[in-house]
Scaffold this motif. Sequence first.
Motif, PDB file in Angstrom:
ATOM      1  N   GLY A 147       4.485   5.585  -5.490  1.00 52.78           N
ATOM      2  CA  GLY A 147       4.120   5.360  -6.890  1.00 52.78           C
ATOM      3  C   GLY A 147       4.896   4.250  -7.575  1.00 52.78           C
ATOM      4  O   GLY A 147       5.084   4.274  -8.791  1.00 52.78           O
ATOM      5  N   ARG A 170       2.822   1.640  -3.377  1.00 54.25           N
ATOM      6  CA  ARG A 170       1.923   2.058  -4.471  1.00 54.25           C
ATOM      7  C   ARG A 170       1.423   3.480  -4.247  1.00 54.25           C
ATOM      8  O   ARG A 170       1.471   4.305  -5.149  1.00 54.25           O
ATOM      9  CB  ARG A 170       0.721   1.115  -4.590  1.00 54.25           C
ATOM     10  N   GLY A 171       0.927   3.736  -3.033  1.00 55.85           N
ATOM     11  CA  GLY A 171       0.267   5.008  -2.755  1.00 55.85           C
ATOM     12  C   GLY A 171       1.187   6.193  -2.552  1.00 55.85           C
ATOM     13  O   GLY A 171       0.981   7.252  -3.129  1.00 55.85           O
ATOM     14  N   ARG A 172       2.204   6.022  -1.746  1.00 54.99           N
ATOM     15  CA  ARG A 172       3.078   7.153  -1.405  1.00 54.99           C
ATOM     16  C   ARG A 172       4.237   7.320  -2.384  1.00 54.99           C
ATOM     17  O   ARG A 172       4.628   8.428  -2.708  1.00 54.99           O
ATOM     18  CB  ARG A 172       3.636   6.984  -0.001  1.00 54.99           C
ATOM     19  N   ASP A 231      -5.241  -6.240  -6.121  1.00 54.96           N
ATOM     20  CA  ASP A 231      -4.675  -5.794  -4.852  1.00 54.96           C
ATOM     21  C   ASP A 231      -4.046  -6.973  -4.122  1.00 54.96           C
ATOM     22  O   ASP A 231      -4.697  -8.009  -3.924  1.00 54.96           O
ATOM     23  CB  ASP A 231      -5.788  -5.161  -4.015  1.00 54.96           C
ATOM     24  N   TRP A 284       0.825  -1.213   0.000  1.00 65.07           N
ATOM     25  CA  TRP A 284       0.000   0.000   0.000  1.00 65.07           C
ATOM     26  C   TRP A 284       0.858   1.261   0.000  1.00 65.07           C
ATOM     27  O   TRP A 284       0.592   2.203  -0.740  1.00 65.07           O
ATOM     28  CB  TRP A 284      -0.933   0.030   1.206  1.00 65.07           C
ATOM     29  N   VAL A 285       1.897   1.281   0.842  1.00 63.51           N
ATOM     30  CA  VAL A 285       2.753   2.474   0.926  1.00 63.51           C
ATOM     31  C   VAL A 285       3.565   2.640  -0.354  1.00 63.51           C
ATOM     32  O   VAL A 285       3.668   3.758  -0.888  1.00 63.51           O
ATOM     33  CB  VAL A 285       3.657   2.422   2.176  1.00 63.51           C
TER      34      VAL A 285
END
Length: 131
Positions: free
Chosen positions: A54, A50-52, A92, A47-48
């Motif tokens: 990229g 991918r999200g933070r 996911d 999650w981190v």
Amino acid sequence: MKVTADTNVLLRAMVADDEAQAARAIELLESADMVAVSLQTLCEFVWVLRGRYGVDRADIAAAIRALLNTNNVVVSRPAAEAGLALLEAGGDFADGVIAFDGAWLGAEVFVSFDKRAVSLLTKQGQAARLL
């Protein structure tokens, strides 16, 4: 020493956005007799990244595979592989882990409002239903 690595330890070792912490993380991961990595840690890791940061799916999958193939790392490999299969199919990572754990606990079908997760799991031959 046998340790459980928090997500931030794995992240510092991979992204090295704090040189001092990255050095300490890498030293610990290389010197520990055993590094326990929980499924929750792997989910947060994805999650981190991918999200933070990229980071693309292929690079995340490669990082997790490298971790899984490290001699001193202990992880629930079947669950991690299920997460990787869904991640690499465009879904996911956490949904793959959740579906695997549910089946391991005795569930017959994965149910979700997530159309993509249900579709990808079904394509992989798993029982999944859109709620």
